[in-house]
Design an enzyme around this catalytic site. Structure first.
Site, PDB file in Angstrom:
ATOM      1  N   LYS A 214       0.687  -1.255   0.062  1.00 59.99           N
ATOM      2  CA  LYS A 214       0.316   0.032  -0.200  1.00 59.99           C
ATOM      3  C   LYS A 214       0.576   1.210  -0.348  1.00 59.99           C
ATOM      4  O   LYS A 214       1.714   1.114   0.753  1.00 59.99           O
ATOM      5  CB  LYS A 214      -0.900   0.304   1.623  1.00 59.99           C
ATOM      6  CG  LYS A 214      -1.706   1.097   1.559  1.00 59.99           C
ATOM      7  CD  LYS A 214      -2.604   1.262   2.084  1.00 59.99           C
ATOM      8  CE  LYS A 214      -3.865   2.093   2.173  1.00 59.99           C
ATOM      9  NZ  LYS A 214      -3.068   3.091   2.868  1.00 59.99           N
ATOM     10  N   HIS A 238      -1.469   7.590   1.153  1.00 59.38           N
ATOM     11  CA  HIS A 238      -1.854   7.848   2.297  1.00 59.38           C
ATOM     12  C   HIS A 238      -2.215   8.766   2.949  1.00 59.38           C
ATOM     13  O   HIS A 238      -2.363   9.361   4.232  1.00 59.38           O
ATOM     14  CB  HIS A 238      -0.389   8.042   3.178  1.00 59.38           C
ATOM     15  CG  HIS A 238       0.361   7.301   4.047  1.00 59.38           C
ATOM     16  ND1 HIS A 238       0.367   5.601   4.852  1.00 59.38           N
ATOM     17  CD2 HIS A 238      -0.902   7.302   5.735  1.00 59.38           C
ATOM     18  CE1 HIS A 238       0.434   5.216   5.932  1.00 59.38           C
ATOM     19  NE2 HIS A 238      -0.185   6.556   6.690  1.00 59.38           N
ATOM     20  N   ARG A 241      -1.123  11.745   4.159  1.00 55.49           N
ATOM     21  CA  ARG A 241      -0.383  11.768   5.372  1.00 55.49           C
ATOM     22  C   ARG A 241       0.974  11.818   5.466  1.00 55.49           C
ATOM     23  O   ARG A 241       1.384  10.936   6.631  1.00 55.49           O
ATOM     24  CB  ARG A 241      -1.517  11.070   6.627  1.00 55.49           C
ATOM     25  CG  ARG A 241      -2.820  11.544   6.598  1.00 55.49           C
ATOM     26  CD  ARG A 241      -4.193  11.070   7.467  1.00 55.49           C
ATOM     27  NE  ARG A 241      -2.963  10.662   8.433  1.00 55.49           N
ATOM     28  CZ  ARG A 241      -3.605  11.158   9.785  1.00 55.49           C
ATOM     29  NH1 ARG A 241      -4.372  12.410   9.734  1.00 55.49           N
ATOM     30  NH2 ARG A 241      -3.435  10.663  11.373  1.00 55.49           N
ATOM     31  N   ASP A 269      -7.138   4.167  -3.477  1.00 54.26           N
ATOM     32  CA  ASP A 269      -7.987   5.454  -2.301  1.00 54.26           C
ATOM     33  C   ASP A 269      -7.435   6.775  -1.920  1.00 54.26           C
ATOM     34  O   ASP A 269      -6.644   6.677  -2.730  1.00 54.26           O
ATOM     35  CB  ASP A 269      -7.897   3.983  -0.459  1.00 54.26           C
ATOM     36  CG  ASP A 269      -5.879   4.415  -0.600  1.00 54.26           C
ATOM     37  OD1 ASP A 269      -6.051   5.570  -0.714  1.00 54.26           O
ATOM     38  OD2 ASP A 269      -6.065   4.340   1.291  1.00 54.26           O
ATOM     39  N   GLY A 270      -7.939   7.322  -1.596  1.00 50.65           N
ATOM     40  CA  GLY A 270      -7.521   8.594  -1.648  1.00 50.65           C
ATOM     41  C   GLY A 270      -9.265  10.176  -2.206  1.00 50.65           C
ATOM     42  O   GLY A 270      -9.108   9.648  -3.613  1.00 50.65           O
ATOM     43  N   GLY A 271     -10.266  10.427  -1.218  1.00 52.16           N
ATOM     44  CA  GLY A 271     -10.756  10.564  -1.370  1.00 52.16           C
ATOM     45  C   GLY A 271     -11.689  10.763  -1.768  1.00 52.16           C
ATOM     46  O   GLY A 271     -13.047  11.054  -2.504  1.00 52.16           O
ATOM     47  N   ARG A 273     -15.788   9.656  -1.809  1.00 53.37           N
ATOM     48  CA  ARG A 273     -16.423   9.814  -0.549  1.00 53.37           C
ATOM     49  C   ARG A 273     -18.006   9.302  -0.915  1.00 53.37           C
ATOM     50  O   ARG A 273     -19.091   9.914  -0.814  1.00 53.37           O
ATOM     51  CB  ARG A 273     -16.480  11.446  -0.712  1.00 53.37           C
ATOM     52  CG  ARG A 273     -15.418  11.762  -0.165  1.00 53.37           C
ATOM     53  CD  ARG A 273     -15.091  11.481   1.386  1.00 53.37           C
ATOM     54  NE  ARG A 273     -14.666  12.353   2.000  1.00 53.37           N
ATOM     55  CZ  ARG A 273     -12.832  11.723   1.687  1.00 53.37           C
ATOM     56  NH1 ARG A 273     -12.876  10.595   2.227  1.00 53.37           N
ATOM     57  NH2 ARG A 273     -11.327  12.264   2.189  1.00 53.37           N
ATOM     58  N   GLY A 292     -11.155   5.676   3.704  1.00 54.87           N
ATOM     59  CA  GLY A 292     -11.317   5.649   5.055  1.00 54.87           C
ATOM     60  C   GLY A 292     -11.910   6.782   5.851  1.00 54.87           C
ATOM     61  O   GLY A 292     -12.209   6.382   7.047  1.00 54.87           O
ATOM     62  N   ARG A 293     -11.670   8.479   6.318  1.00 57.27           N
ATOM     63  CA  ARG A 293     -12.135   9.473   7.151  1.00 57.27           C
ATOM     64  C   ARG A 293     -13.531   9.063   7.011  1.00 57.27           C
ATOM     65  O   ARG A 293     -13.815   9.211   7.949  1.00 57.27           O
ATOM     66  CB  ARG A 293     -12.081  10.696   6.144  1.00 57.27           C
ATOM     67  CG  ARG A 293     -10.240  10.636   6.568  1.00 57.27           C
ATOM     68  CD  ARG A 293      -9.989  12.246   6.087  1.00 57.27           C
ATOM     69  NE  ARG A 293      -8.877  12.499   6.455  1.00 57.27           N
ATOM     70  CZ  ARG A 293      -7.504  12.013   5.874  1.00 57.27           C
ATOM     71  NH1 ARG A 293      -7.646  11.425   4.528  1.00 57.27           N
ATOM     72  NH2 ARG A 293      -6.901  12.793   5.912  1.00 57.27           N
TER      73      ARG A 293
END
Length: 355
Positions: A214, A238, A241, A269-271, A273, A292-293
């Site tokens: 990853k 990441h 991050r 992944d990444g953004g 929504r 994630g978030r």
């Protein structure tokens, strides 16, 4: 327990006061220096670039077709999944969330919630043992329905943790190689390092589990992952991050997928929504996506039930997006569903790099 996403988000907003605003649009603009916390590193540009790269693509609306039923199912790492949306590794509750949720509760919310939704979640690692311990316990408690993500530690330590992942029944194991520069690990006296192809090959040979790398953001690293025997990669910065000013993952995904997508599994992944964002990532070459978030907020506000509800909402949104772009199953999703500033680049890369 809250019964809908609106109440879950409101509960999370109260619990996360001073840490995360639980913004209507989670784009990093209000938390540019939120590490520890929920934001991106430094200026927050890498976090925001993830959102911008996805937004640069538009979707072609198509409604004159016979694709009336949408099948979102797939098999991944020997597991039957209801949809191509997995939980990303989110850990460090004591630091990132100031202990407002116990580490074991966070890991269980992700893993159990994803399992109940028919998917998988990843678990994390970090400078204190409770992070990896909580994740492995959650995976074992869910019958092996989770993937532990290990920091790029010394190889002997990674192998020891892989043995524990095997014992927990995990279907695969991952190393977040983009954590090679994380200062929270080095400050705790724990070595993290970049890995050579030879090191990756040794780790891949050291387990019967599929090895996932990853944090792949270039074609060169993707090809190195192939050479090292990795079973899969996650195109990821990441979550913004690790290194400031990296591009958004959706900007680099097409070239990477075209170069190596027949040789290993490409995740991203990444953004992400919405289900439309999932559709875009799949059209750009990902087999499945990690989120994630949004799931962290769901976990804080609703525990496993919140995670399950958030994943199912994303899947429902994906099904609608597929129907309105002429896609009946995941195999129908390709560059033809997209338009936007990167589309010519995507098409050229898919036709040349894949050769």
């Amino acid at each position: 327990m809250p019964a809908n996403l609106a109440s879950i988000r409101e509960r999370a907003r109260v619990l996360l006061q001073g840490i995360c605003h639980v913004c209507p649009v989670c784009d990093g603009r209000r938390c540019p220096t939120g590490v520890p916390g929920m934001g991106g590193i430094g200026t927050g540009a890498a976090f925001r670039n993830n959102i911008a790269a996805l937004a640069a693509y538009q979707v072609n609306l198509r409604v004159l077709h016979d694709r009336k039923d949408q099948n979102l199912g797939l098999r991944l790492f020997g597991q039957k999944l209801a949809f191509p949306i997995l939980g990303a590794a989110v850990a460090g509750a004591r630091v990132n969330f100031q202990g407002r949720l116990a580490e074991a509760e966070l890991a269980r919310a992700f893993v159990q919630g994803a399992a109940e939704a028919g998917s998988l979640a990843c678990t994390g690692d970090g400078p204190v043992p409770e992070l990896i311990d909580a994740g492995l316990q959650a995976i074992a408690g869910a019958g092996g329905r989770g993937i532990p993500v290990i920091k790029p530690r010394e190889d002997t330590e990674i192998i020891n943790l892989i043995r524990r992942a095997e014992a927990a029944g995990a279907p695969a194991v991952a190393i977040d190689v983009d954590a090679a520069g994380l200062v929270n690990m080095t400050r705790a006296g724990q070595l993290v390092e970049p890995k050579t192809v030879a090191q990756i090959a040794g780790l891949a040979r050291g387990t019967s589990l599929p090895l996932i790398l990853k944090g792949i953001m270039t074609v060169a690293d993707a090809r190195a992952a192939v050479d090292g025997g990795a079973a899969a990669i996650v195109v990821s910065n990441h979550g913004g991050r690790a290194l400031d000013h990296t591009p958004g993952t959706a900007a680099v995904l097409p070239a990477i997928a075209a170069a190596v997508g027949e040789k290993l599994i490409v995740l991203a992944d990444g953004g992400v929504r919405s289900g439309v964002d999932v559709l875009k990532m799949l059209a750009l070459g990902a087999r499945a996506v990690l989120v994630g978030r949004p799931l962290a907020i769901a976990a804080l506000g609703g525990g496993p039930a919140g995670v399950k509800l958030q994943l199912e909402a994303l899947a429902d949104d994906l099904a609608v997006a597929m129907r309105l772009t002429g896609c009946g199953d995941l195999g129908d999703i390709g560059p033809q569903v997209l338009c936007g500033q990167y589309l010519d680049f995507v098409r050229s890369k898919l036709s040349t790099l894949a050769k």
